[in-house]
Scaffold this motif. Structure first.
Motif, PDB file in Angstrom:
ATOM      1  N   SER A 126      28.976  31.940  34.498  1.00  0.00           N
ATOM      2  CA  SER A 126      29.111  33.282  33.626  1.00  0.00           C
ATOM      3  C   SER A 126      30.874  33.399  33.293  1.00  0.00           C
ATOM      4  O   SER A 126      31.532  33.107  34.073  1.00  0.00           O
ATOM      5  CB  SER A 126      28.977  34.273  34.460  1.00  0.00           C
ATOM      6  OG  SER A 126      29.811  34.721  35.487  1.00  0.00           O
ATOM      7  N   GLN A 127      31.010  33.443  32.096  1.00  0.00           N
ATOM      8  CA  GLN A 127      32.553  33.469  31.630  1.00  0.00           C
ATOM      9  C   GLN A 127      33.016  34.786  32.198  1.00  0.00           C
ATOM     10  O   GLN A 127      32.332  36.046  31.610  1.00  0.00           O
ATOM     11  CB  GLN A 127      32.614  33.548  30.146  1.00  0.00           C
ATOM     12  CG  GLN A 127      32.023  31.936  29.390  1.00  0.00           C
ATOM     13  CD  GLN A 127      32.944  31.746  28.521  1.00  0.00           C
ATOM     14  OE1 GLN A 127      33.324  32.497  27.670  1.00  0.00           O
ATOM     15  NE2 GLN A 127      32.918  30.370  28.119  1.00  0.00           N
ATOM     16  N   SER A 128      34.080  34.780  32.887  1.00  0.00           N
ATOM     17  CA  SER A 128      34.498  36.080  33.466  1.00  0.00           C
ATOM     18  C   SER A 128      35.763  36.512  32.346  1.00  0.00           C
ATOM     19  O   SER A 128      36.779  35.637  32.588  1.00  0.00           O
ATOM     20  CB  SER A 128      34.782  36.364  34.775  1.00  0.00           C
ATOM     21  OG  SER A 128      35.525  35.093  34.905  1.00  0.00           O
ATOM     22  N   MET A 129      35.598  37.536  31.701  1.00  0.00           N
ATOM     23  CA  MET A 129      36.692  37.810  30.729  1.00  0.00           C
ATOM     24  C   MET A 129      37.663  39.087  31.230  1.00  0.00           C
ATOM     25  O   MET A 129      37.307  39.630  32.309  1.00  0.00           O
ATOM     26  CB  MET A 129      36.252  38.646  29.441  1.00  0.00           C
ATOM     27  CG  MET A 129      35.208  37.728  29.007  1.00  0.00           C
ATOM     28  SD  MET A 129      36.073  36.673  27.617  1.00  0.00           S
ATOM     29  CE  MET A 129      34.601  35.749  27.158  1.00  0.00           C
ATOM     30  N   VAL A 130      38.831  38.811  30.824  1.00  0.00           N
ATOM     31  CA  VAL A 130      39.767  39.821  31.521  1.00  0.00           C
ATOM     32  C   VAL A 130      40.040  40.998  30.472  1.00  0.00           C
ATOM     33  O   VAL A 130      40.222  40.703  29.186  1.00  0.00           O
ATOM     34  CB  VAL A 130      41.077  39.332  31.464  1.00  0.00           C
ATOM     35  CG1 VAL A 130      42.277  40.324  32.050  1.00  0.00           C
ATOM     36  CG2 VAL A 130      41.035  38.375  32.595  1.00  0.00           C
ATOM     37  N   LEU A 131      39.204  41.980  30.905  1.00  0.00           N
ATOM     38  CA  LEU A 131      39.656  43.406  29.892  1.00  0.00           C
ATOM     39  C   LEU A 131      40.492  44.273  30.260  1.00  0.00           C
ATOM     40  O   LEU A 131      40.566  44.720  31.522  1.00  0.00           O
ATOM     41  CB  LEU A 131      38.224  43.945  30.216  1.00  0.00           C
ATOM     42  CG  LEU A 131      37.811  45.462  29.462  1.00  0.00           C
ATOM     43  CD1 LEU A 131      37.951  45.007  27.744  1.00  0.00           C
ATOM     44  CD2 LEU A 131      36.799  46.068  29.843  1.00  0.00           C
ATOM     45  N   GLU A 132      41.520  44.453  29.445  1.00  0.00           N
ATOM     46  CA  GLU A 132      42.667  45.206  29.652  1.00  0.00           C
ATOM     47  C   GLU A 132      42.353  46.579  29.502  1.00  0.00           C
ATOM     48  O   GLU A 132      42.272  46.935  28.243  1.00  0.00           O
ATOM     49  CB  GLU A 132      43.956  44.792  28.812  1.00  0.00           C
ATOM     50  CG  GLU A 132      44.498  43.236  29.206  1.00  0.00           C
ATOM     51  CD  GLU A 132      45.583  43.314  30.334  1.00  0.00           C
ATOM     52  OE1 GLU A 132      46.232  44.141  30.512  1.00  0.00           O
ATOM     53  OE2 GLU A 132      45.514  42.173  31.035  1.00  0.00           O
ATOM     54  N   PRO A 153      30.466  26.527  33.674  1.00  0.00           N
ATOM     55  CA  PRO A 153      30.806  27.811  33.674  1.00  0.00           C
ATOM     56  C   PRO A 153      29.586  28.807  33.637  1.00  0.00           C
ATOM     57  O   PRO A 153      28.751  28.605  32.436  1.00  0.00           O
ATOM     58  CB  PRO A 153      31.304  27.858  32.378  1.00  0.00           C
ATOM     59  CG  PRO A 153      30.981  26.628  31.597  1.00  0.00           C
ATOM     60  CD  PRO A 153      30.718  25.627  32.712  1.00  0.00           C
ATOM     61  N   VAL A 206      38.862  44.779  23.751  1.00  0.00           N
ATOM     62  CA  VAL A 206      38.970  43.679  23.552  1.00  0.00           C
ATOM     63  C   VAL A 206      39.281  42.855  24.995  1.00  0.00           C
ATOM     64  O   VAL A 206      40.005  43.380  26.001  1.00  0.00           O
ATOM     65  CB  VAL A 206      40.185  43.359  22.648  1.00  0.00           C
ATOM     66  CG1 VAL A 206      40.270  41.891  22.494  1.00  0.00           C
ATOM     67  CG2 VAL A 206      40.095  43.841  21.416  1.00  0.00           C
ATOM     68  N   ALA A 207      38.444  41.922  25.247  1.00  0.00           N
ATOM     69  CA  ALA A 207      38.269  41.308  26.460  1.00  0.00           C
ATOM     70  C   ALA A 207      38.642  39.718  26.174  1.00  0.00           C
ATOM     71  O   ALA A 207      37.966  39.132  25.234  1.00  0.00           O
ATOM     72  CB  ALA A 207      37.031  41.147  27.439  1.00  0.00           C
ATOM     73  N   ARG A 208      39.553  39.181  26.855  1.00  0.00           N
ATOM     74  CA  ARG A 208      39.863  37.610  26.335  1.00  0.00           C
ATOM     75  C   ARG A 208      39.645  36.740  27.612  1.00  0.00           C
ATOM     76  O   ARG A 208      39.608  37.043  28.774  1.00  0.00           O
ATOM     77  CB  ARG A 208      41.207  37.509  26.149  1.00  0.00           C
ATOM     78  CG  ARG A 208      41.512  38.085  24.601  1.00  0.00           C
ATOM     79  CD  ARG A 208      42.714  37.463  24.182  1.00  0.00           C
ATOM     80  NE  ARG A 208      43.099  38.324  22.968  1.00  0.00           N
ATOM     81  CZ  ARG A 208      43.521  39.256  22.529  1.00  0.00           C
ATOM     82  NH1 ARG A 208      43.692  39.918  23.679  1.00  0.00           N
ATOM     83  NH2 ARG A 208      43.712  39.606  21.438  1.00  0.00           N
ATOM     84  N   PHE A 209      39.213  35.444  27.151  1.00  0.00           N
ATOM     85  CA  PHE A 209      39.121  34.437  28.346  1.00  0.00           C
ATOM     86  C   PHE A 209      40.024  33.323  27.887  1.00  0.00           C
ATOM     87  O   PHE A 209      39.637  32.621  26.945  1.00  0.00           O
ATOM     88  CB  PHE A 209      37.752  34.087  28.848  1.00  0.00           C
ATOM     89  CG  PHE A 209      37.626  32.866  29.484  1.00  0.00           C
ATOM     90  CD1 PHE A 209      38.069  32.905  31.083  1.00  0.00           C
ATOM     91  CD2 PHE A 209      37.502  31.567  28.909  1.00  0.00           C
ATOM     92  CE1 PHE A 209      37.809  31.917  31.629  1.00  0.00           C
ATOM     93  CE2 PHE A 209      37.442  30.523  29.813  1.00  0.00           C
ATOM     94  CZ  PHE A 209      37.433  30.729  31.213  1.00  0.00           C
ATOM     95  N   GLY A 241      38.516  28.801  39.214  1.00  0.00           N
ATOM     96  CA  GLY A 241      37.059  28.666  38.837  1.00  0.00           C
ATOM     97  C   GLY A 241      36.716  27.311  38.038  1.00  0.00           C
ATOM     98  O   GLY A 241      35.652  27.001  37.571  1.00  0.00           O
TER      99      GLY A 241
END
Lengths: 230, 230
Positions: free
Chosen positions: B74-80, B72, B222-225, B57
């Motif tokens: 929408s920042q799509s974050m990765v949520l574990e 950008p 916690v979600a990170r990008f 992206g």
DNA sequence: AACGCGAATATGTATAGACAATTAGACTGG
DNA sequence: CCAGTCTAATTGTCTATACATATTCGCGTT
């Protein structure tokens, strides 16, 4: 029915086997030579399909050993953190922003030291409060922000179009509304709020630190994991 | 310093330009022919680099027009969303699970109709309550669950190892503790809780529907990008 | 000025082949 | 039985080429 590329078709057929459970974790996936013969195509084509699945974490590939269905250790969901203005308007509501305070201060926070612009404001949907925002913006990193009209444009929206492609971390928790928060959002003290704390960096340097407190009944975050994904 | 593949090197160098802001959104990225000459390699190699960035992206590619830095939206974050047992032990605490109730019922919920196993229980960290869980499991999809010892193993942990590779959707919100919830978690009525509602499918058929209510002070998501290396 | 159309261009997909890197498994010697 | 070595299977990377496909641009006509 549009003609999907061959590597995409191969990818999907393998993915279907895995997601349906027909090929359980640890099972061997047909190798490139095998698939190449099966589909009558070049190795690069099946390689593209398998590499894509490996990149997505569905399979694990080891030289000499082969390709195997991976076991999902931790489901990593994709959480779309959209700009609030966009999200509200996408829901068919009128978005509004009310700036409550604006100060240039020298921050001593370890997460964001140095000169910052400190902002407080409320996000509105159809005229009613949706979320309270407290934000620090590093004026060393983003000096242009001092000239921006942040009463007209929400800082998140402004930043998105002026400081793109940052790294970020979101912490999501719940909290009870403090008296100040309750007054700003026009809710009762102690009402539950969904709190999102976002830190943003640009090439390692902190750009902004924001706390958003959502009225619990009016907002939720959605994270998805899946192939087809509705 | 391991020798990175060429397409990876190209990818990283372009990514660095974008993330540093040197190439702002909308800027034109050198085309495949151009990069091919610049790096002295085949077009397929730069194609792999650019396709990878497009898939992530970071850039947008349009035929005839060229490759451009994406904005950008929408920042799509990765949520574990890890298994709770794993997450608690990873924090160095002792994980515990207390099953409170277990019923086989016929659900009439539109999200999950049919015969289900209904469970309630509490997740413990170092012996103190961390979260309350209410879960439905489709016994049509997972008949083996009826024989599982769900007092010894938390249902999430059991499912993870028995029904892998499902699709899922998480909804995250906040709520105030109801009297029943407050009693189960040993907190005060009205205390804020972080609520995660997770629906899980396997090939389109619902597998499980779970509500988890976390004590707000003791848990956060916690979600990170990150760019890629994160 | 407006519209339609063809051509140029950049990406998308695919092929066939080559060599490199990794490593499981067989083989060998002690 | 163990340790070291060799071999071969499998994936990883890269080249050079070809054709497909979408789309912008400019040209010519109206």
């Amino acid at each position: 029915m549009k003609a999907a590329p061959l590597h995409e078709r191969i990818r999907r057929e393998i993915e279907a086997q895995i997601l349906s459970g027909a090929w359980p974790p640890g099972a061997r996936v047909p190798g490139e030579i095998e698939l190449m013969a099966q589909y009558g195509c070049a190795r690069m084509t099946v390689n593209k399909a398998l590499s894509s699945l490996a990149h997505a974490g569905l399979v694990e590939r080891r030289r000499r050993a082969g390709t195997f269905v991976a076991r999902p250790r931790s489901q990593s969901m994709v959480l779309e953190i959209a700009d609030l203005a966009r999200e509200v308007t996408a829901r068919g509501q009128a978005y509004g922003w009310r700036l409550l305070s604006r100060h240039e201060v020298l921050s001593t926070l370890p997460e964001m030291p140095g000169p910052v612009l400190e902002l407080e404001g409320v996000h509105l949907a159809d005229g009613t409060p949706l979320a309270f925002e407290h934000r620090l913006i590093s004026t060393a990193q983003v000096p242009e922000v001092l000239a921006a009209d942040l009463a007209a444009t929400a800082p998140g929206t402004w930043l998105l179009s002026h400081v793109p492609w940052t790294e970020a971390e979101n912490r999501i928790s719940a909290s009870a509304a403090s008296p100040a928060l309750a007054r700003a959002l026009n809710i009762a003290v102690g009402d539950p709020c969904l709190t999102v704390t976002r830190r943003t960096w640009r090439s390692g340097a902190p750009v902004t630190l924001v706390h958003q407190h959502f009225i619990a009944q009016r907002h939720e975050l959605v994270a998805r994991f899946g192939a087809s994904g509705g």
